[in-house]
Design a protein around this motif. Structure first.
Motif, short mmCIF file in Angstrom:
data_model
loop_
_atom_site.label_atom_id
_atom_site.label_comp_id
_atom_site.label_asym_id
_atom_site.label_seq_id
_atom_site.Cartn_x
_atom_site.Cartn_y
_atom_site.Cartn_z
N TYR A 122 0.85 -1.29 0.17
CA TYR A 122 -0.04 -0.15 0.09
C TYR A 122 1.07 1.28 0.03
O TYR A 122 0.61 2.23 -0.91
CB TYR A 122 -0.93 -0.08 1.12
CG TYR A 122 -2.25 -0.68 0.81
CD1 TYR A 122 -3.15 0.10 0.33
CD2 TYR A 122 -2.44 -2.17 1.18
CE1 TYR A 122 -4.58 -0.76 -0.02
CE2 TYR A 122 -3.60 -2.65 0.96
CZ TYR A 122 -4.72 -1.79 0.55
OH TYR A 122 -6.05 -2.43 0.03
N ASN A 159 2.77 1.31 -3.39
CA ASN A 159 2.15 1.27 -4.76
C ASN A 159 0.46 1.74 -4.96
O ASN A 159 0.16 1.95 -5.71
CB ASN A 159 1.95 -0.36 -5.21
CG ASN A 159 3.26 -1.07 -5.31
OD1 ASN A 159 4.12 -0.49 -6.15
ND2 ASN A 159 3.66 -1.82 -4.35
N LYS A 160 -0.02 1.95 -3.47
CA LYS A 160 -1.32 2.40 -3.64
C LYS A 160 -1.43 3.40 -2.50
O LYS A 160 -2.42 3.27 -1.58
CB LYS A 160 -2.17 1.08 -3.16
CG LYS A 160 -3.78 1.07 -3.68
CD LYS A 160 -4.47 -0.10 -3.61
CE LYS A 160 -5.86 -0.12 -4.36
NZ LYS A 160 -6.65 -1.29 -4.39
N ALA A 202 0.36 -7.63 -2.86
CA ALA A 202 -0.91 -7.78 -3.20
C ALA A 202 -1.59 -8.88 -3.18
O ALA A 202 -0.82 -9.92 -3.15
CB ALA A 202 -1.25 -6.86 -4.62
N GLY A 262 -8.18 -5.58 -6.61
CA GLY A 262 -8.24 -4.66 -5.74
C GLY A 262 -9.16 -5.14 -4.39
O GLY A 262 -8.69 -5.01 -3.40
N SER A 269 -3.20 -9.33 -9.68
CA SER A 269 -3.45 -8.55 -8.64
C SER A 269 -5.09 -8.06 -8.78
O SER A 269 -5.47 -7.83 -9.67
CB SER A 269 -2.74 -7.19 -8.72
OG SER A 269 -3.13 -6.31 -7.74
N SER A 274 -7.60 -5.52 -0.56
CA SER A 274 -8.16 -4.79 0.45
C SER A 274 -8.58 -5.79 1.65
O SER A 274 -8.66 -5.44 2.71
CB SER A 274 -9.23 -3.67 0.03
OG SER A 274 -10.49 -4.56 -0.42
N ASP A 309 -10.44 0.18 0.72
CA ASP A 309 -9.19 0.47 0.77
C ASP A 309 -8.99 1.43 1.89
O ASP A 309 -8.03 1.33 2.76
CB ASP A 309 -8.62 1.30 -0.28
CG ASP A 309 -8.25 0.31 -1.55
OD1 ASP A 309 -8.02 -0.98 -1.16
OD2 ASP A 309 -8.42 0.73 -2.72
N GLU A 354 -3.02 6.00 -3.17
CA GLU A 354 -4.29 6.69 -3.61
C GLU A 354 -5.50 5.81 -3.02
O GLU A 354 -5.49 4.82 -3.84
CB GLU A 354 -4.41 7.28 -4.78
CG GLU A 354 -5.81 8.14 -5.45
CD GLU A 354 -5.68 8.36 -6.88
OE1 GLU A 354 -6.83 8.84 -7.23
OE2 GLU A 354 -4.45 8.40 -7.37
#
Length: 632
Positions: A289, A292-293, A515, A527, A525, A531, A301, A295
């Motif tokens: 996270y 890479n993530k 992920a 989403g 991967s 999460s 999330d 946002e």
């Protein structure tokens, strides 16, 4: 002149007043956004490869105009096109890119993932779709989906090709054990002039895309469509089949699909392996996270990162800028719950946001039978309202939830099924979270006990769980959160299956970057899987589920003398806000019982008022001309 202006102004005011009495419903698009979200399964097959494995997902009636398609023609949404778009996006592809998905005007698919009509050069190829192994007589924007529908989209080299499927979509077996599958086909019978189902003979069995050869011979289906074979190595396998025309050039059947899991010899135990480290797994996903993530585009999330102890209001985290129009007053209960939980995760007050009380609006959606929506939306509504400390008909909601439990002890998607319907681990896990807040209520403990028995009975030898025949990350993650919520020691011997813990099962879906994939093949991967897995890992680490912790202010240490006083003030504020909203809402009702539009609906009235005023201005020269003529 002054008298004319007064008359025009009076006309504008009268028309505006009349327009204010019109209800907002029926003035928008032809579909009801957020209505009737359903859980379906989707698989997309090209003529020579799998594009999207069978994946279960919840689909709502989102706006297809954003993708360049027209209005939905079905009376009730969502439709097949909604499911196809969401399936494409679930694997990280851009459904707005016409090279990835082109559905013409919304009724006929021409391209998926670069495979288009004319790709094989037969002059007879193209995309077809089936629901529950039957061919619907309408376009993809006309078929209304219902819970548990199975959608298969296939590319055929010849429109006369038979659509095929195995009698099983999931097989669990041991090394060296016989596996038997029967291949059925649906095709048009020229003699009887109708679609007909019959067994498919002489089709080659494919294992992970390659023809299966045993003892020097290709494994094929017999005259009854049956194929028998063995697999000796541990692992999961994708099983399909193919059959060519007499020239051996054109495939005359679509690709079927079955997942086979080999778990060890049936004559002996599965080998014991070293258990996965919780800290290493958790840190790896947390690093994913942060690297890479950052946002956080979804409420899932936001809750996931919040559960790790991060203050998501600070850098490096970037949060979505939600607006009132993002959640309309007629949105489903599950959508309201998502916004409420997301707002609390980022430290905002769902009782007072955008000049609205989202908590109070959700409370108003509860029906006389205690339900907020179908079982999924009902569960999420309870979780969100409990997290917010809301005052709602808890007795009615709990009673409805208890009655939805199936005979096997599990909970199933939808409500239009019988008590004999098979439970689903995902729904059962979330039901445990909702029930965990009300254990003092009569009947709840017994319901929890039956749910735990169901999960123990359905746990796979891998330690995980399968939903709709698919061993997947989302199911085991959801079950972990549910078990933590009711105080179960998830990593104890009581929940170890064939030497595997649920953490072992979940870690199989982790990618190198931290992920998670939804399924093992293809291991990509996802989403939602990431999460949900991150939430489950944090729940294990914290010893409590985040769903029961969102309403707690983290900045106040345990044991603080002012904690109870501060909490009482918050509860009093929430109660006052709800009562104020109820009184205001009651005063806004007109004599017919129609409520004045809420904040999210004001835009359409302003637009209509401006339109009336513009019309009045345009009419003024005509009105003046007529008046002059009448005075001559």
């Amino acid at each position: 002149m002054m008298q004319n202006r007064k008359r025009i102004l009076s006309l504008v005011l009268v028309l505006a007043l009349m327009l204010s009495l019109f209800p907002a419903t029926g003035m928008g698009k032809a579909y009801a956004q957020d209505a009737k979200a359903v859980k379906v399964g989707v698989r997309i097959e090209s003529f020579d490869r799998n594009i999207i494995p069978y994946t279960e997902m919840e689909v709502d009636n989102f706006d297809l105009d954003e993708y360049g398609y027209g209005e939905v023609k079905a009376e009730d949404g969502p439709v097949v096109l909604h499911a196809v778009v969401k399936a494409i996006e679930s694997v990280g592809k851009d459904a707005k890119d016409k090279k990835v998905l082109d559905a013409g005007k919304g009724d006929f698919i021409t391209t998926i993932d670069g495979v288009s009509m004319g790709s094989t050069g037969t002059g007879m190829d193209g995309w077809m779709y089936y629901v529950n192994d039957e061919m619907p007589p309408v376009g993809i924007n006309e078929y209304s989906l219902k819970d548990n529908d199975r959608i298969t989209v296939v590319f055929v080299e010849n429109y006369n090709a038979a659509y095929t499927w195995f009698d099983k979509t999931y097989v669990k077996s041991g090394t060296g054990d016989e596996i038997a599958l029967t291949l059925n086909g649906l095709s048009y019978d020229m003699d009887e002039q109708k679609m007909k189902t019959s067994p498919i003979s002489d089709a080659s069995i494919l294992v992970n895309g390659k023809e299966l050869v045993l003892d020097g011979k290709k494994v094929r289906t017999d005259k009854d469509g049956k194929a028998v074979f063995k697999l000796d190595e541990l692992g999961e396998y994708d099983i399909s089949a193919q059959k060519f025309d007499e020239d051996g050039k054109v495939r005359i059947i679509s690709r079927p699909y079955c997942k086979v899991q080999i778990e060890g010899s049936s004559k002996g135990p599965v080998p014991v392996k070293k258990h996965v480290s919780l800290d290493k797994t958790l840190n790896k996903t947390k690093a994913y996270y942060k690297n890479n993530k950052t946002e956080l585009s979804s409420w899932w999330d936001m809750v996931a990162v919040y559960s790790s102890g991060e203050d998501i209001k600070k850098a490096p985290w970037k949060l979505p800028e939600w607006k009132s129009e993002d959640i309309k007053s007629d949105a489903a209960a599950g959508s309201y719950a998502g916004y409420i939980l997301g707002l609390m995760a980022k430290g905002e007050d769902p009782y007072n946001v955008w000049s609205r009380d989202l908590v109070g609006e959700l409370v108003e959606k509860q029906k006389d039978n205690g339900a907020f929506d179908k079982i999924s939306g009902h569960i999420w509504a309870m979780i969100a309202l409990d997290a917010a400390g809301a005052d709602y008909d808890k007795a009615g909601a709990i009673d409805y939830l208890i009655k939805q439990q199936k005979n096997d002890g599990g909970y199933a998607w939808g409500e239009d099924n019988t008590p004999e319907a098979a439970g689903d681990p995902d729904m059962t896990g979330m039901a445990l979270v909702a029930l965990s807040n009300h254990r003092e209520v009569k009947g709840v403990e017994g319901t929890i006990k039956k749910a735990l028995d169901y999960l123990k009975e359905t746990q796979l030898p891998t330690g995980g769980f399968a939903s709709w025949g698919n061993d997947n990350a989302n199911s085991v993650a959801t079950v972990i959160s549910g078990l933590v919520a009711v105080g179960e020691d998830v990593l104890s011997d009581a929940w170890i299956k064939d030497s595997n813990t649920m953490l072992d099962a979940l870690a199989r879906f982790m990618l190198d970057d931290g992920a998670f994939s939804y399924v093992l093949d293809p291991k990509k991967s996802n989403g939602m899987a990431t999460s949900q897995a991150f939430i489950a890992l944090n729940d294990l680490k914290n010893g409590k589920t985040v769903w029961n912790s969102l309403g707690i202010t983290k900045s106040v240490p345990k044991g603080d003398k002012d904690l109870d006083k501060d909490q009482d003030k918050v509860e009093d504020k929430k109660t006052e806000k709800v009562n104020e909203d109820i009184n205001t809402d009651a005063n806004q009702k007109d004599k017919t019982g129609t409520k004045s539009p809420k904040t999210g609906d004001k835009g359409i009235y302003l637009y209509m008022l401006l339109a009336v005023m513009s019309a009045a201005i345009l009419m003024y020269p005509i009105y003046g001309k007529k008046r002059k003529m009448s005075t001559r």
